[in-house]
Design a protein around this motif. Structure first.
Motif, PDB file in Angstrom:
ATOM      1  N   ILE A 115      37.216  31.438 -16.651  1.00 16.81           N
ATOM      2  CA  ILE A 115      38.273  32.024 -17.663  1.00 16.81           C
ATOM      3  C   ILE A 115      38.270  31.582 -18.939  1.00 16.81           C
ATOM      4  O   ILE A 115      38.892  32.341 -20.004  1.00 16.81           O
ATOM      5  CB  ILE A 115      39.750  31.617 -16.955  1.00 16.81           C
ATOM      6  N   HIS A 116      37.753  30.310 -19.300  1.00 14.80           N
ATOM      7  CA  HIS A 116      37.776  29.671 -20.576  1.00 14.80           C
ATOM      8  C   HIS A 116      36.827  30.568 -21.300  1.00 14.80           C
ATOM      9  O   HIS A 116      37.393  31.004 -22.680  1.00 14.80           O
ATOM     10  CB  HIS A 116      37.140  28.460 -20.523  1.00 14.80           C
ATOM     11  N   GLU A 117      35.842  31.258 -21.030  1.00 17.42           N
ATOM     12  CA  GLU A 117      35.034  32.061 -21.732  1.00 17.42           C
ATOM     13  C   GLU A 117      35.502  33.505 -22.106  1.00 17.42           C
ATOM     14  O   GLU A 117      35.391  34.166 -23.031  1.00 17.42           O
ATOM     15  CB  GLU A 117      33.746  32.149 -21.355  1.00 17.42           C
ATOM     16  N   LEU A 122      52.540  42.181  -5.946  1.00 10.87           N
ATOM     17  CA  LEU A 122      52.446  41.497  -7.400  1.00 10.87           C
ATOM     18  C   LEU A 122      52.475  42.477  -8.662  1.00 10.87           C
ATOM     19  O   LEU A 122      51.709  43.444  -8.501  1.00 10.87           O
ATOM     20  CB  LEU A 122      51.218  40.745  -7.353  1.00 10.87           C
ATOM     21  N   PRO A 123      53.098  42.212  -9.713  1.00 13.13           N
ATOM     22  CA  PRO A 123      53.156  43.085 -10.716  1.00 13.13           C
ATOM     23  C   PRO A 123      51.744  42.863 -11.715  1.00 13.13           C
ATOM     24  O   PRO A 123      51.850  42.913 -12.905  1.00 13.13           O
ATOM     25  CB  PRO A 123      54.244  42.688 -11.528  1.00 13.13           C
ATOM     26  N   PHE A 124      50.748  42.295 -11.050  1.00 16.34           N
ATOM     27  CA  PHE A 124      49.536  42.072 -11.916  1.00 16.34           C
ATOM     28  C   PHE A 124      48.254  42.691 -11.530  1.00 16.34           C
ATOM     29  O   PHE A 124      48.274  43.448 -10.455  1.00 16.34           O
ATOM     30  CB  PHE A 124      49.017  40.513 -11.590  1.00 16.34           C
ATOM     31  N   ARG A 125      47.267  42.869 -12.280  1.00 15.85           N
ATOM     32  CA  ARG A 125      46.121  43.472 -11.944  1.00 15.85           C
ATOM     33  C   ARG A 125      44.729  42.616 -11.884  1.00 15.85           C
ATOM     34  O   ARG A 125      44.857  41.667 -12.640  1.00 15.85           O
ATOM     35  CB  ARG A 125      45.749  44.711 -13.053  1.00 15.85           C
ATOM     36  N   SER A 126      44.255  42.736 -10.595  1.00 17.04           N
ATOM     37  CA  SER A 126      42.942  41.816 -10.585  1.00 17.04           C
ATOM     38  C   SER A 126      41.827  41.938 -11.563  1.00 17.04           C
ATOM     39  O   SER A 126      41.556  42.931 -12.015  1.00 17.04           O
ATOM     40  CB  SER A 126      42.571  41.964  -9.166  1.00 17.04           C
ATOM     41  N   VAL A 127      41.533  40.764 -12.361  1.00 21.75           N
ATOM     42  CA  VAL A 127      40.487  40.716 -13.215  1.00 21.75           C
ATOM     43  C   VAL A 127      39.032  40.434 -12.627  1.00 21.75           C
ATOM     44  O   VAL A 127      38.122  41.172 -12.899  1.00 21.75           O
ATOM     45  CB  VAL A 127      40.545  40.015 -14.303  1.00 21.75           C
ATOM     46  N   TYR A 128      38.870  39.320 -11.682  1.00 23.13           N
ATOM     47  CA  TYR A 128      37.766  38.787 -11.477  1.00 23.13           C
ATOM     48  C   TYR A 128      38.105  37.898 -10.167  1.00 23.13           C
ATOM     49  O   TYR A 128      39.176  37.221 -10.168  1.00 23.13           O
ATOM     50  CB  TYR A 128      36.875  38.453 -12.311  1.00 23.13           C
ATOM     51  N   LEU A 129      37.353  37.743  -9.317  1.00 23.21           N
ATOM     52  CA  LEU A 129      37.350  36.793  -8.100  1.00 23.21           C
ATOM     53  C   LEU A 129      35.812  36.392  -7.977  1.00 23.21           C
ATOM     54  O   LEU A 129      34.895  36.949  -7.779  1.00 23.21           O
ATOM     55  CB  LEU A 129      37.627  37.549  -6.934  1.00 23.21           C
ATOM     56  N   THR A 130      35.992  34.897  -7.591  1.00 21.24           N
ATOM     57  CA  THR A 130      34.731  34.167  -7.277  1.00 21.24           C
ATOM     58  C   THR A 130      35.229  33.279  -6.226  1.00 21.24           C
ATOM     59  O   THR A 130      35.999  33.441  -5.682  1.00 21.24           O
ATOM     60  CB  THR A 130      34.161  33.008  -8.457  1.00 21.24           C
ATOM     61  N   ASP A 131      34.165  32.416  -5.918  1.00 21.97           N
ATOM     62  CA  ASP A 131      34.332  31.447  -4.835  1.00 21.97           C
ATOM     63  C   ASP A 131      35.598  30.425  -5.041  1.00 21.97           C
ATOM     64  O   ASP A 131      36.015  30.114  -4.021  1.00 21.97           O
ATOM     65  CB  ASP A 131      32.961  30.698  -4.400  1.00 21.97           C
ATOM     66  N   ASP A 132      36.068  30.164  -5.987  1.00 23.27           N
ATOM     67  CA  ASP A 132      36.846  29.127  -6.376  1.00 23.27           C
ATOM     68  C   ASP A 132      37.922  29.577  -7.534  1.00 23.27           C
ATOM     69  O   ASP A 132      38.733  28.664  -8.099  1.00 23.27           O
ATOM     70  CB  ASP A 132      36.486  27.739  -6.652  1.00 23.27           C
ATOM     71  N   GLU A 133      37.844  30.913  -8.073  1.00 22.20           N
ATOM     72  CA  GLU A 133      38.848  31.394  -9.070  1.00 22.20           C
ATOM     73  C   GLU A 133      39.082  32.634  -8.757  1.00 22.20           C
ATOM     74  O   GLU A 133      38.288  33.654  -8.108  1.00 22.20           O
ATOM     75  CB  GLU A 133      38.058  31.412 -10.209  1.00 22.20           C
ATOM     76  N   TRP A 134      40.541  33.033  -8.926  1.00 23.69           N
ATOM     77  CA  TRP A 134      40.861  34.478  -9.008  1.00 23.69           C
ATOM     78  C   TRP A 134      41.779  34.578 -10.291  1.00 23.69           C
ATOM     79  O   TRP A 134      42.854  33.702 -10.600  1.00 23.69           O
ATOM     80  CB  TRP A 134      41.808  34.467  -7.807  1.00 23.69           C
ATOM     81  N   ALA A 135      41.326  35.643 -11.011  1.00 24.52           N
ATOM     82  CA  ALA A 135      42.231  35.612 -12.418  1.00 24.52           C
ATOM     83  C   ALA A 135      42.837  37.089 -12.351  1.00 24.52           C
ATOM     84  O   ALA A 135      42.238  37.987 -11.670  1.00 24.52           O
ATOM     85  CB  ALA A 135      41.499  35.676 -13.472  1.00 24.52           C
ATOM     86  N   LEU A 136      44.217  37.258 -12.558  1.00 24.01           N
ATOM     87  CA  LEU A 136      44.947  38.286 -12.670  1.00 24.01           C
ATOM     88  C   LEU A 136      45.610  38.382 -14.105  1.00 24.01           C
ATOM     89  O   LEU A 136      45.996  37.486 -14.723  1.00 24.01           O
ATOM     90  CB  LEU A 136      45.942  38.394 -11.600  1.00 24.01           C
ATOM     91  N   GLU A 137      45.932  39.769 -14.344  1.00 22.52           N
ATOM     92  CA  GLU A 137      46.486  39.925 -15.723  1.00 22.52           C
ATOM     93  C   GLU A 137      47.672  40.950 -15.527  1.00 22.52           C
ATOM     94  O   GLU A 137      48.000  41.700 -14.647  1.00 22.52           O
ATOM     95  CB  GLU A 137      45.555  40.740 -16.622  1.00 22.52           C
ATOM     96  N   LEU A 183      44.290  31.652 -10.625  1.00 20.01           N
ATOM     97  CA  LEU A 183      44.381  30.464  -9.273  1.00 20.01           C
ATOM     98  C   LEU A 183      42.980  29.670  -9.165  1.00 20.01           C
ATOM     99  O   LEU A 183      41.831  30.602  -9.279  1.00 20.01           O
ATOM    100  CB  LEU A 183      44.554  31.211  -8.047  1.00 20.01           C
ATOM    101  N   GLY A 184      42.869  28.584  -8.993  1.00 21.10           N
ATOM    102  CA  GLY A 184      41.718  27.794  -8.685  1.00 21.10           C
ATOM    103  C   GLY A 184      41.776  27.087  -7.378  1.00 21.10           C
ATOM    104  O   GLY A 184      42.787  26.751  -6.834  1.00 21.10           O
ATOM    105  N   TRP A 185      40.425  26.616  -6.926  1.00 24.86           N
ATOM    106  CA  TRP A 185      40.499  25.787  -5.651  1.00 24.86           C
ATOM    107  C   TRP A 185      39.884  24.495  -6.022  1.00 24.86           C
ATOM    108  O   TRP A 185      38.604  24.642  -6.622  1.00 24.86           O
ATOM    109  CB  TRP A 185      39.925  26.509  -4.563  1.00 24.86           C
TER     110      TRP A 185
END
Length: 221
Positions: free
Chosen positions: A24-26, A118-133, A145-147
């Motif tokens: 998500i940083h990049e 959720l009032p969010f839209r999923s952006v991407y999912l990896t093995d240890d990250e999930w970003a929603l906007e 969300l991170g693990w």
């Protein structure tokens, strides 16, 4: 100063998020990191999908806190009356989706689960990250969300909120709701998530007080 009490919802220093090698940083470098929370969701290295499933089905409107339920209802009513949540203020209209910024490998991996709750839209999912906007007339926001490893040599969830206010209205709105988020809404929602996590694992005991990254204490004052 870092303070806290056992099993209390834990707000972490921002470095708990910025020091992690999250994608998500990049993808959202122009978003401001509002706050970071430790989730009392102890597990093993492969339990992140379980957290994703829990959050995807989570409804703040059904919080165990009547105060949170009331605040959520007030927010949606204000949005309806003032037009904050109109389609023209959302993703793909007022702002482009963050999926447009994804590198090829994240685009190919899929965006992750969709959620009617959720009032969010999923952006991407990896093995240890999930970003929603989410986007409306006040803000373009990211729920991340991170693990992460915790102090007990296990793993737990970590939640970060990133925002891009929409002008003076957005800045004023965020300033107005911050005390409610920090003191009422997020602590209650964190407890709800902990209860659901424990129930799904058949564990009646509260999570250990050390559900945090090594070296962090509990809440940030």
């Amino acid at each position: 100063m870092l303070t806290g009490t056992p099993n209390a919802p834990m707000r972490l220093p921002k470095i708990a998020h910025t020091s992690q090698p999250w994608r998500i940083h990049e993808i959202a470098p122009d978003f401001r990191l509002e706050d970071v929370w430790a989730l009392a969701t102890p597990g093993g290295p492969d339990d992140f999908p379980r957290l994703v499933e829990l959050v995807a089905s989570f409804e703040a409107e059904q919080s165990s806190s009547s105060v949170v339920r009331a605040l959520v209802a007030i927010r949606w009513k204000l949005g309806e009356l003032l037009g904050w949540d109109a389609a023209s203020a959302g993703i793909g209209s007022r702002v482009p989706t963050l999926r447009d910024r994804l590198p090829e490998e994240l685009t190919a991996a899929g965006s992750g689960p969709s959620s009617d709750e959720l009032p969010f839209r999923s952006v991407y999912l990896t093995d240890d990250e999930w970003a929603l906007e989410i986007a409306n007339q006040t803000v373009h926001g990211v729920l991340h969300l991170g693990w992460v490893p915790d102090a007990d040599r296990g793993y737990r969830g970590q939640m970060a909120i990133l925002v891009k206010p929409n002008g003076a209205l957005g800045a004023a709105y965020l300033a107005a709701i911050t005390p409610f988020r920090h003191l009422i809404v997020y602590p209650a929602l964190m407890r709800d998530i902990e209860r659901e996590w424990r129930a799904s694992a058949g564990d009646p005991e509260p999570a250990p007080a050390s559900m945090q990254s090594p070296g962090w204490s509990t809440r940030v004052e």
